[in-house]
Structure formats: structure tokens, C-alpha cells
Scaffold this motif. Structure first.
Motif, PDB file in Angstrom:
ATOM      1  N   ALA A   1       0.756  -1.238   0.099  1.00  0.00           N
ATOM      2  CA  ALA A   1      -0.055  -0.125  -0.138  1.00  0.00           C
ATOM      3  C   ALA A   1       0.697   1.327  -0.109  1.00  0.00           C
ATOM      4  O   ALA A   1       0.322   2.242  -0.778  1.00  0.00           O
ATOM      5  CB  ALA A   1      -0.952  -0.049   1.076  1.00  0.00           C
ATOM      6  N   ASP A   2       1.842   1.189   0.481  1.00  0.00           N
ATOM      7  CA  ASP A   2       2.875   2.428   0.707  1.00  0.00           C
ATOM      8  C   ASP A   2       3.419   2.988  -0.614  1.00  0.00           C
ATOM      9  O   ASP A   2       3.509   4.123  -1.003  1.00  0.00           O
ATOM     10  CB  ASP A   2       4.286   2.276   1.677  1.00  0.00           C
ATOM     11  N   THR A   3       3.696   1.910  -1.669  1.00  0.00           N
ATOM     12  CA  THR A   3       4.215   2.207  -2.968  1.00  0.00           C
ATOM     13  C   THR A   3       3.239   2.001  -4.104  1.00  0.00           C
ATOM     14  O   THR A   3       3.656   2.317  -5.301  1.00  0.00           O
ATOM     15  CB  THR A   3       5.508   1.390  -3.277  1.00  0.00           C
ATOM     16  N   LEU A   4       2.006   1.609  -3.926  1.00  0.00           N
ATOM     17  CA  LEU A   4       1.183   1.045  -4.851  1.00  0.00           C
ATOM     18  C   LEU A   4       0.554   2.194  -5.719  1.00  0.00           C
ATOM     19  O   LEU A   4       0.680   1.965  -7.263  1.00  0.00           O
ATOM     20  CB  LEU A   4      -0.222   0.415  -4.432  1.00  0.00           C
ATOM     21  N   GLU A   5       0.422   3.358  -5.245  1.00  0.00           N
ATOM     22  CA  GLU A   5      -0.343   4.438  -6.023  1.00  0.00           C
ATOM     23  C   GLU A   5       0.889   5.089  -6.911  1.00  0.00           C
ATOM     24  O   GLU A   5       0.709   5.141  -8.197  1.00  0.00           O
ATOM     25  CB  GLU A   5      -0.665   5.656  -5.085  1.00  0.00           C
TER      26      GLU A   5
ATOM     27  N   GLY B   1      -2.234  -5.549  -2.503  1.00  0.00           N
ATOM     28  CA  GLY B   1      -2.381  -5.353  -3.887  1.00  0.00           C
ATOM     29  C   GLY B   1      -3.533  -4.253  -4.276  1.00  0.00           C
ATOM     30  O   GLY B   1      -3.685  -3.414  -3.212  1.00  0.00           O
ATOM     31  N   THR B   2      -3.985  -4.206  -5.396  1.00  0.00           N
ATOM     32  CA  THR B   2      -4.935  -3.287  -5.600  1.00  0.00           C
ATOM     33  C   THR B   2      -6.271  -3.029  -4.967  1.00  0.00           C
ATOM     34  O   THR B   2      -6.911  -2.122  -4.969  1.00  0.00           O
ATOM     35  CB  THR B   2      -5.185  -3.415  -6.993  1.00  0.00           C
ATOM     36  N   GLY B   3      -6.528  -4.184  -4.141  1.00  0.00           N
ATOM     37  CA  GLY B   3      -7.892  -3.972  -3.436  1.00  0.00           C
ATOM     38  C   GLY B   3      -7.421  -3.660  -2.031  1.00  0.00           C
ATOM     39  O   GLY B   3      -8.236  -3.766  -1.013  1.00  0.00           O
ATOM     40  N   ALA B   4      -6.084  -3.234  -1.604  1.00  0.00           N
ATOM     41  CA  ALA B   4      -5.649  -3.195  -0.128  1.00  0.00           C
ATOM     42  C   ALA B   4      -6.517  -2.108   0.449  1.00  0.00           C
ATOM     43  O   ALA B   4      -6.934  -2.482   1.713  1.00  0.00           O
ATOM     44  CB  ALA B   4      -4.421  -2.879  -0.089  1.00  0.00           C
ATOM     45  N   VAL B   5      -7.165  -1.012  -0.222  1.00  0.00           N
ATOM     46  CA  VAL B   5      -7.697  -0.100   0.458  1.00  0.00           C
ATOM     47  C   VAL B   5      -9.177  -0.607   0.923  1.00  0.00           C
ATOM     48  O   VAL B   5      -9.935   0.026   1.830  1.00  0.00           O
ATOM     49  CB  VAL B   5      -7.909   1.139  -0.578  1.00  0.00           C
ATOM     50  N   VAL B   6      -9.817  -1.713   0.310  1.00  0.00           N
ATOM     51  CA  VAL B   6     -10.938  -2.454   0.956  1.00  0.00           C
ATOM     52  C   VAL B   6     -10.590  -3.218   1.944  1.00  0.00           C
ATOM     53  O   VAL B   6     -11.201  -2.772   3.281  1.00  0.00           O
ATOM     54  CB  VAL B   6     -11.270  -3.446  -0.079  1.00  0.00           C
ATOM     55  N   GLY B   7      -9.524  -3.694   2.332  1.00  0.00           N
ATOM     56  CA  GLY B   7      -9.068  -4.452   3.596  1.00  0.00           C
ATOM     57  C   GLY B   7      -8.931  -3.209   4.519  1.00  0.00           C
ATOM     58  O   GLY B   7      -9.453  -3.405   5.789  1.00  0.00           O
ATOM     59  N   LEU B   8      -8.273  -2.194   4.250  1.00  0.00           N
ATOM     60  CA  LEU B   8      -8.075  -1.041   5.332  1.00  0.00           C
ATOM     61  C   LEU B   8      -9.753  -0.571   5.773  1.00  0.00           C
ATOM     62  O   LEU B   8      -9.461  -0.339   7.140  1.00  0.00           O
ATOM     63  CB  LEU B   8      -7.504   0.259   4.511  1.00  0.00           C
TER      64      LEU B   8
END
Length: 353
Positions: free
Chosen positions: A150-154, A305-312
């Protein structure tokens, strides 16, 4: 009828607002996550993804139809995302060993020649090795992007968007992620920060429990979700004894079991066993999380991965039930970006929050 992925609608809005950008001038040079300057000579026409995280990122940006090869990690762990397209993809190895001759064969045109416009996406720590092994074939571009942290994904999505000439799609996705992160930050701001323990893997050795320390994506997720990690070590993936967890007296326990090749769970049997294992450990009845019924099992796919903000968003709601957040709605939006329906019959957190 196929659904129009949400990311395409967001992109259309961005384009109407900002105006269509000019086509990219080639050659194009970008810096990947391995610190390598990679020069792209021509528009990308074929893509080989060497892990499922890369496949998901390409999908988010709308270029799934350009994927011609992948490793066995996609059919083994992410078939539910790509079942309608991956039958046409060639398997070019495992997540750690690649068949470079097969990759080169996929790069060839009908005349048996390799032309510019072929991209291989690997994890950053593999990029140099992959480039070296593909060097004899020439004209195959290799970019190292992790696409799971998540730190580097964007930033990595932005880089990939540039490489694929999908900058508008990358911006739309990143704007969506930023908005969801901001919603979590606002919802947990000023609230008490419970002590949280996160455990990975299946039922295992109480002397070597798989957890997450400082520097790991999931430890960072605890912090963003408004909790404090009880594993206070400068190691991303330490193995700890159960006594260490007991000493931390966590108020919330989140179990993240191994990946499964389906979108969520359809029954609670395995989840109940995981929770029973934790609650039956020596001394567990003195742990606040156990005493207060705050032991949860969370679907692994939405934590990285790309869905990590869902988990957050789910984690923030688990840690702070009073927070005004809608994790199911966020997951529905994410799946819409992937052109998928939210499976109402399945569940992603147990027990329900």
C-alpha cells in the motif's frame, strides 16, 4: 451483458474534466521500483505478467486484453478475477522460476520476429535477473513493480499507467484510493487506539506464529485503521511465540488465513475452526480480544495489492465498530472496477461486523 467497469466510467469523467492528453512520445523512459531506468521504444502491444499482482494492476488499468502470458500464480490463486480471459494466456513458469524461451516465443510476431512493444512485468527484486535472461532475445522491455504494498502502490500504478499509455485510468484509480483512505482517516481520527494482533497462515506452531512487524504492509494497515500493533519489532514478517502475543494483551485479533482460489467464503466451517484455535490457546481467556469476542478472520485477497484499501476499510470497521464506514460498499466499488459483481452469497469477514 458485460458490465462497464467502474474504472472506465471514472476515467471518462477525468478525461471530460481535464481534456484528453496528447499521445505519448516514444522512446519513453521511466524509473521502476528497482531503481532501473527502463526505456520503452514503442506502444505496448503484448504483456507478460510474472505474478498475480501485476495481472491485477493491468486489469485495473484496462489492458487485460494485451496479456499473453503469466505464471501459475494466476490460475492457482486468482482464477476468479480472470476466468473469462486466462484460458488464452500461456503459463511461463511459477512465481519464482520463469521459462524465458517461452516468454520470447510469446513476444514473436507472425513472422517469428520480436518487435518493440512487448512488456514483461516482474517484482522489483526479480527485475534485474529477468532482464539479464531476456537480453539475448532483445527488444523485450522489463519493468520491476511490486504492486502489492500500500505504501508504494499508487506511485507504481502511476508508473505503469505511463508505460501502458493509461495515465487517465491510473489517475482515476489513485484518486479513488486516496478518497477511501481519507474517509478511513477521518472516521478513526481522535478515537482511542486499541492494541491489535494480526496473524497469518493456518493453524500452526504456537512457538512460531506468522505475524507482521514494523515495515510490513499489514502493520502499516493496523496504524492507518486506528490501532497499535502489539508486535513491536523491526522485522516485517517475524515468527513469534504465543507468549509474546499474551504479553501484548491485544484488544483485537485479526486472523488472515492463506489465500484461497475463490472470491470470499461460502460457509463458516473453516473460519470457526480458526477462531476456536485462537480462543483455546493457553491463557487466551485472559486476552481482552478473546474475552470481548473481538477475534476475526479476514479474507486475505483484500489486504494486499490493488484492493488493499478495501481491507483497510474493513479493518478500520473491525477495530472501531463505531466508525462511520461502509466496507461492503467500498468492496462493491472495487469489484465494479474489475467488471465483477459483488457476491452477495459469500462473506469476507467472520464473524460479521
Amino acid at each position: 451483458m458485460n458490465k462497464i467497469p467502474l474504472i472506465l466510467l471514472l476515467t471518462l469523467g477525468a478525461c471530460l474534466t481535464l481534456g484528453m492528453t496528447n499521445a505519448i512520445d516514444y522512446p519513453l523512459t521511466v524509473t521502476d521500483s528497482a531503481g532501473r531506468d527502463v526505456t520503452i521504444e514503442a506502444p505496448i502491444e503484448k504483456i507478460v505478467v510474472l505474478n498475480s499482482d501485476a495481472a491485477e494492476a493491468v486489469s485495473i488499468l484496462g489492458d487485460t486484453d494485451k496479456i499473453v502470458g503469466t505464471t501459475d500464480s494466476v490460475p492457482n490463486y486468482k482464477a476468479y478475477y480472470f476466468s473469462d480471459v486466462m484460458d488464452s494466456w500461456e503459463i511461463v513458469g511459477t512465481w519464482k522460476e520463469f521459462n524465458y524461451e517461452k516468454i520470447a516465443d510469446l513476444a514473436k510476431n507472425d513472422a517469428g520476429e520480436i518487435e518493440p512493444g512487448v512488456l514483461v512485468i516482474s517484482y522489483a527484486n526479480k527485475a534485474g535477473e529477468v532482464e539479464e535472461n531476456l537480453a539475448p532475445f532483445e527488444k523485450i522491455d522489463v519493468v520491476g513493480l511490486d504492486l502489492y504494498n500500500a505504501d508504494t502502490l499508487e506511485g507504481e500504478i502511476a508508473t505503469l499507467g505511463t508505460v501502458l499509455d493509461r495515465e487517465a485510468e491510473a489517475k482515476s484509480y489513485n484518486d479513488w484510493v486516496s478518497a477511501k483512505k481519507a474517509a478511513v482517516s477521518k472516521a478513526v481520527s481522535g478515537l482511542d487506539r486499541p492494541k491489535v494482533y494480526v496473524e497469518g497462515g493456518s493453524i500452526g506452531d504456537l512457538g512460531a506464529l506468522w505475524t507482521y512487524g514494523h515495515g510490513s504492509a499489514l502493520s502499516d494497515m493496523i496504524d492507518l485503521a486506528g490501532g497499535d500493533n502489539v508486535i513491536d519489532v523491526d522485522e516485517a514478517n517475524p515468527k513469534v511465540e504465543w507468549e509474546t502475543v499474551l504479553a501484548g494483551m491485544p484488544e483485537v485479533i485479526i486472523k488472515v488465513p492463506a489465500a484461497i482460489n475463490q472470491l470470499g467464503w461460502s460457509n463458516t466451517t473453516d473460519m470457526e475452526a480458526l477462531i476456536e484455535d485462537i480462543e483455546s490457546r493457553p491463557g487466551a481467556d485472559a486476552v481482552p480480544a478473546v474475552a470481548n469476542g473481538k477475534v476475526y478472520v479476514v479474507f486475505r485477497d483484500m489486504t494486499l495489492g490493488t484492493g488493499a484499501v478495501v481491507g483497510l476499510t474493513y479493518w478500520a470497521k473491525i477495530i472501531h465498530p463505531e466508525a462511520e464506514l461502509d466496507p461492503v460498499g467500498v468492496y462493491q466499488e472495487y469489484l465494479e472496477m474489475r467488471g465483477l459483481d459483488y457476491p452477495e452469497e459469500n462473506f469476507f469477514v467472520y464473524p460479521a461486523i
